[in-house]
Design an enzyme around this catalytic site. Structure first.
Site, short mmCIF file in Angstrom:
data_model
loop_
_atom_site.label_atom_id
_atom_site.label_comp_id
_atom_site.label_asym_id
_atom_site.label_seq_id
_atom_site.Cartn_x
_atom_site.Cartn_y
_atom_site.Cartn_z
N THR A 163 -20.55 13.55 4.14
CA THR A 163 -21.62 13.09 3.27
C THR A 163 -21.93 14.03 2.12
O THR A 163 -22.82 13.77 1.38
CB THR A 163 -22.89 12.86 4.09
OG1 THR A 163 -23.13 14.03 4.87
CG2 THR A 163 -22.74 11.66 4.98
N THR B 174 -19.98 17.16 9.04
CA THR B 174 -20.43 18.39 9.68
C THR B 174 -20.08 18.48 11.17
O THR B 174 -19.96 19.57 11.71
CB THR B 174 -21.96 18.55 9.53
OG1 THR B 174 -22.58 17.36 10.00
CG2 THR B 174 -22.33 18.80 8.09
N ASP B 175 -19.88 17.33 11.81
CA ASP B 175 -19.72 17.35 13.26
C ASP B 175 -18.55 18.21 13.73
O ASP B 175 -18.65 18.94 14.70
CB ASP B 175 -19.53 15.93 13.81
CG ASP B 175 -20.85 15.18 13.86
OD1 ASP B 175 -21.87 15.76 13.43
OD2 ASP B 175 -20.87 14.04 14.35
N LYS C 273 -22.06 24.13 15.27
CA LYS C 273 -23.19 23.26 14.93
C LYS C 273 -24.12 23.26 16.14
O LYS C 273 -23.73 22.81 17.22
CB LYS C 273 -22.69 21.85 14.63
CG LYS C 273 -23.76 20.93 14.10
CD LYS C 273 -23.19 19.56 13.76
CE LYS C 273 -24.24 18.70 13.06
NZ LYS C 273 -23.73 17.39 12.68
#
Lengths: 464, 650
Positions: free
Chosen positions: A112, A188-189, A267
């Site tokens: 994103t 980001t995952d 994360k």
């Protein structure tokens, strides 16, 4: 009413009886329609219907710009009263090449940070043209000569190890063509997985590779993406380091970003901007509006391009198990049966598994399938010599992964097996630090998880 | 300029005045709309447990372009600092977690409300939308908002039905704190209010054509929120935006009006402003001005001034504009200042550091109001600037002082605004100021800033549920007025008090079940509590209910109300028997006379010495005391007469 309905296309996203009915009346999405139901009248633009929603409703955009849904039954009258299909147009931005600016390539893989969502379907749509990027973040224009290129348009959970290879190859190409730095836009995952893999693949990396994403997608005015990409561009374009790093918000405020070594980052929150933390160590550095501060002296500086080479041989027949109380050996055994070449196990505490698992470990040992242990607590090292269990496990051939994070260990095992199936060789590769995935020691700052009750925390919270 | 106070309803109609409302009313709820935080506000919004800051930027709309209004918002370059408290905020308010499922209880209330307004078209599938705001008031940068229903109305007394075009339910924005200086580039918000559910009720802008109708519309809507018990009460629970236009003008939105009593003033002043802007437009056209006549040329005249470091002074010429900047467009405010307020808000240069050439006129508005520019321009400098800019007699000029970047930005905005003056009244959202005037807040947001929220799936509304909710709709305020005025001759004001004090249920209990007459029930429910509150003896509903039952049973009579209420307050455990003992003694004429005599004897000599004095001071008390002790159903008047007779005799 538009007379030319020769190029009629059935309304997108509608299904079942309602679709049949709309098709029969030749009603199109993006047409202005009027719906009459008893006393109620609705006028608006018929929008495509999202997937996984009830198929008896239509979605309308009314004059105020709001959307709403209307239930359509047999007594509902629908008529088309106009048609104007919106055209997606991009603002034109003049971003010409400037000789004195560093050249940075932004490789988009999805996610994103620099993509936009299709509100109609919820899908990520290609929005990766320089125009869009520059109109969203105009501050980039005077900063670097940024060339965006799209590698993938996928969500990061759909990444595959071979995508790491292709990404690495693309970076190599950029290095060869003289880029001063590369930015990878990434969901980001699984950023940490890709980052770890790239850290192993890119040997004698001569330039910075900065992985960046956003925790609030770029279709939101509060997105962390613009700041993240700006800081990444500064790092990639100007700083003297040559490692694969992740650059994301350091706190909830838009005040500073942290620079994490990709093999040590994880994360740690499902949604916060500052989800990314360096585990078992302090981050490499910090970047804010004013300056970039480096915290460590073991950061690899930029080097000669000639020394660089790509070593992206992989074997992705690798799996990962998260040990839990009551785990039966059958899971691990079936991995052997299924032909896996290597396994990473996240073990409890110092990296233990229950004695029930021994038979399966023996099986792996027999078949020369490396089993790499990492620790469920994430912080700290594997220590399989402390307790009997550990010693029993070592006797069954498991490889201690030291303080490698599970993501770093998984990528490393894939990489190691790409080079050799020889269990001793694999062990040697796994246990030799390559890119900071194993640190020789952990200091007092390696483990700082605050609990919210520390003295002075109230003051701290007042200035997040 | 027209005198705003001289405008009559007829004038408003002649000017083509139209007004609409956007009423934002907080809703009663147990939680916030999109998270599980309790909707409670801080007493002092400056209090906080934690604080953080953010920046916002516009995002591309569905069609790939930026909303014009959003770009202007971004130009303001705000840094937004949030104050937050742990008890009423979570990571949702921080924009650190996606929304939780919206509160169904609140959505239900929205639908019930829609039935009160007779809405015809319902959202049978509720779609959550995002409405962009870049002023920092919402941490996400967009408000989550959805249509509940459309096409309703509220009736006015003159028989008009004011249409309600849309009824939305949405999350409230954060509360702005430290709002003293609009030139400041850092803004502060407290997050306590963010996410509190709101109903937004929008009336059709064409349906109201006098300020009094507008006020009545607002009152009617407020009554519905109260009578339905759906609206939250208290300060700040309701805020209205007022849309105003006149013929030849355009829709201007006055934002965040809390006090309905100010509507009249705001309407008058906005009408005058629009009228003046139209006059200016005509004058500009008459002078043959075109948009191309205004060039973006900014002249650095810093060398004429002794300036603090990093400050500059720039000037721009406005051909053939002499006299127009100085034209008064709202009481005490000229066209120049109106423009400067806009450039201040966008660029941060205070209006004080803006100067226009009409300021020097003998009778200029700025002079009259002692509101001089702080750029030290005297007669001599004025001449020098004119020479530098090469102005002709008919030209005007504007000077700004600030950082070089801000100066250029300000002059750019001023020139753009002057160009717009050729089109008349620009569509703007404006902030009302305490004097009744208004200043630029932002350009009116387009519908391009609304797009669907991908975080929340659409919510299907069961049609059977709709029918159920319809049954929960009680009497509407206008129906209530009709009924009570027919039965008891009640005025709107009386009905309003019954609604406001939340006494409607008790009122109908008293009148229907206890068979008290309406006036008595009203006295007991509305007047007595006020009287007692003034005496610092607030009455509980329990005491009032007991009193009503005693009245209904004939144990006491209405003349005894005060003493009985006092007694009940002081003796909460008293039984009906003790009350009977106290208040039900029947006296014959003689006994009554004796009682009066005894009471009079208790008074000191001075008290009765002056008869008038005695009458005025002691009579009401005395009458009450005597009535309190009797249950003869004698009127106060009769007792007063008897007392008077005694005094005559004495």
């Amino acid at each position: 009413m538009n007379d030319k309905q020769t190029d009629y296309e059935p309304p997108e996203g509608y299904r079942g009886e309602l679709l049949e009915r709309l098709v029969k009346d030749k009603i199109r999405t993006w047409a202005e329609i009027r719906i009459t139901k008893g006393e109620a009248k609705y006028e608006g633009i018929l929008l495509p219907r999202s997937l996984n929603t009830d198929d008896r409703y239509v979605t309308l955009k009314v004059d105020t710009g709001y959307n709403l849904g209307v239930f359509v039954d047999d007594d509902t009258k629908i008529e088309e009263i106009g048609y104007k299909k919106g055209k997606y147009k991009l603002p034109s931005v003049d971003a010409e090449f400037k000789e004195d600016l560093p050249n940075v390539t932004l490789l988009g893989t999805g996610g994103t940070v620099a993509s936009r969502l299709d509100y109609r379907t919820g899908a990520v749509i290609p929005a990766f043209t320089p125009e869009e990027l520059f109109s969203a973040v105009p501050e980039l224009i005077p900063l670097v000569n940024l060339t965006p290129k799209t590698l993938y348009q996928i969500l990061s959970e759909n990444f595959q190890p071979q995508f790491w290879v292709k990404t690495a190859e693309s970076i190599a190409k950029e290095i060869e063509s003289g880029a001063d730095g590369v930015i990878i836009g990434h969901g980001t995952d699984t950023m940490a997985f890709t980052g770890s893999a790239l850290s192993y693949f890119l040997r004698n990396l001569p330039i910075p590779v900065v992985i960046v994403g956003s925790q609030r997608s770029s279709d939101r005015p509060s997105s962390d993406g613009p700041k993240n990409i700006l800081y990444s561009a500064r790092l990639a374009g100007y700083e003297n380091f040559a490692e694969v790093v992740v650059c994301m918000h350091g706190g909830t405020s838009d005040s500073y970003n942290l620079i994490h070594r990709a093999t040590r980052v994880r994360k740690m929150h499902s949604s916060r901007r500052d989800a990314f933390r360096t585990i078992g160590d302090i981050p490499l550095g910090k970047v804010d509006e004013k300056e970039i501060t480096w915290f460590r002296d073991d950061i690899k500086p930029r080097g000669p391009r000639e020394d660089f080479y790509l070593d992206a041989k992989i074997d992705d027949k690798v799996g990962m198990l998260y040990f839990y109380p009551g785990m039966k050996p059958d899971l691990l055994e079936s991995m052997v049966d299924l032909g896996y070449h290597g396994v990473v196990i996240i073990g409890t505490g110092l990296a233990h598994v229950g004695t029930d698992m021994y038979t399966a470990l023996e099986r792996c040992q027999e078949e020369e399938i490396p089993v790499v242990m990492t620790v469920e607590p994430l912080f700290g090292y594997t220590h399989l010599r402390v307790y009997e269990t550990g010693r029993e496990m070592l006797a069954r051939g498991v490889i201690e992964g030291a303080n490698m994070l599970p993501s770093a260990a998984y990528a490393k095992l894939i990489w190691a097996l790409g080079h050799t199936r020889d269990i001793n060789e694999v062990k040697k590769i796994i246990q030799t630090p390559v890119a900071g995935e194993i640190t020789p020691k952990e200091g007092p700052r390696g483990y700082l998880l605050m609990q919210g009750i520390e003295r002075g925390i109230d003051e701290f919270l007042k200035h997040l | 300029m027209i005198d705003p106070d001289s405008l009559t309803d007829d004038d408003f109609r002649k000017l083509g005045f139209h007004a609409g409302l956007e009423v934002h009313h907080q809703l009663q709820s147990r939680r916030k709309l999109f998270c599980n935080c309790e909707p409670v506000l801080e007493e002092d919004p400056h209090n906080f447990d934690y604080s953080f800051h953010r920046y916002f930027r516009p995002v591309l709309g569905e069609m790939g372009d930026f909303d014009e209004g959003m770009l202007i918002e971004y130009e303001k370059g705000y840094k937004v600092i949030y104050y937050a408290n742990e008890r009423n905020t979570c990571t949702y308010e921080m924009d650190e977690t996606p929304p939780f499922m919206p509160d169904m209880e609140t959505i239900t209330k929205g639908f019930i409300l829609a039935f009160y307004f007779d809405c015809k078209a319902f959202a049978e599938e509720v779609v959550v939308n995002r409405k962009q705001y870049l002023d920092g008031s919402i941490t996400t940068g967009f408000q989550r908002t959805f249509i509940i229903a459309r096409d309703g109305y509220v009736p006015l007394q003159n028989g008009k039905k004011v249409r309600i075009s849309n009824l939305h339910v949405e999350e409230d924005a954060a509360r702005r704190v430290n709002w003293f200086d609009t030139s400041e580039r850092t803004v502060y918000y407290n997050l306590d209010r963010l996410g509190v559910p709101l109903a937004e009720i929008i009336t059709d802008h064409l349906d109201v054509d006098t300020p009094s109708e507008l006020i009545e519309t607002a009152l009617q809507i407020g009554r519905v929120l109260r009578i339905s018990k759906i609206g939250r009460r208290g300060i700040g629970a309701v805020r209205q935006d007022v849309n105003i236009s006149i013929t030849g003008g355009d829709r201007v939105e006055l934002k965040g009006v809390q006090d309905i009593h100010m509507f009249d003033k705001y309407c008058r002043r906005e009408v005058v402003r629009q009228h003046s802007l139209i006059e200016i437009q005509k004058e500009m056209l008459e002078r043959g001005l075109k948009k191309e006549d205004f060039e973006h040329t900014y002249i650095d005249i810093s060398h004429l001034f002794a300036l603090p470091p990093k400050k500059k002074v720039f000037a721009t010429i406005f051909p053939k504009m002499k006299g127009l900047f100085g034209k008064e467009i709202q009481p005490g405010k000229d066209f120049g200042i109106d423009i400067f307020e806009k450039s201040m808000l966008i660029t941060g240069i205070p209006t004080d550091y803006h100067f226009h050439s009409d300021e020097f006129d003998e009778n200029s508005v700025r002079k009259r109001n002692n509101n001089y520019s702080r750029i030290p321009i005297n007669e001599e400098l004025y001449q020098k600037i004119q020479t530098l800019l090469n102005t002709k007699d008919s030209d005007a000029f504007v000077v700004v002082q600030g950082s070089e970047k801000a100066c250029m930005h300000a002059l750019k905005k001023i020139i753009e605004r002057v160009k717009l003056a050729l089109d008349g009244v620009p569509q703007e959202t404006r902030r009302v100021t305490p004097d009744g005037n208004s200043e630029f807040l932002r350009v009116i947001h387009g519908k391009d800033r609304i797009y669907p929220d991908t975080d929340t799936p659409p919510i299907l509304i069961d049609l059977e549920k709709l029918e159920e909710w319809k049954k929960e709709v009680g009497i509407k305020p206008w129906e209530l007025l009709e009924e009570l005025s027919k039965r008891y001759n009640f005025t709107q004001n009386q009905v309003d008090l019954l609604i406001r004090d939340d006494k409607l249920e008790l009122f109908s209990e008293f009148t229907d079940e206890l068979e008290l007459d309406g006036a008595l029930a009203y006295t007991l429910l509305i007047e007595k509590p006020r009287e007692f509150r003034r005496k610092h003896m607030p009455l509980t509903n329990e005491v009032i209910k007991r009193c009503a039952r005693l009245l209904s049973k004939g144990i006491i009579h209405r003349e005894q109300l005060n003493t009985v209420l006092e007694f009940l307050q002081e003796n909460p455990d008293s039984t009906e028997e003790t009350i009977k003992e106290h208040f039900s003694t029947q006296y014959n004429e003689k006994e009554l006379e004796d009682l009066i005599k005894k009471e009079l004897e208790n008074l000191s000599f001075e008290d009765v010495n002056n008869k008038n004095m005695a009458f005025q001071l002691v009579l009401p008390n005395l009458v009450a005391r005597i009535i309190g002790k009797t249950n003869n159903c004698v009127s106060g008047g009769k007792i007063a007469k008897m007392i008077e007779n005694f005094l005559e005799v004495k």
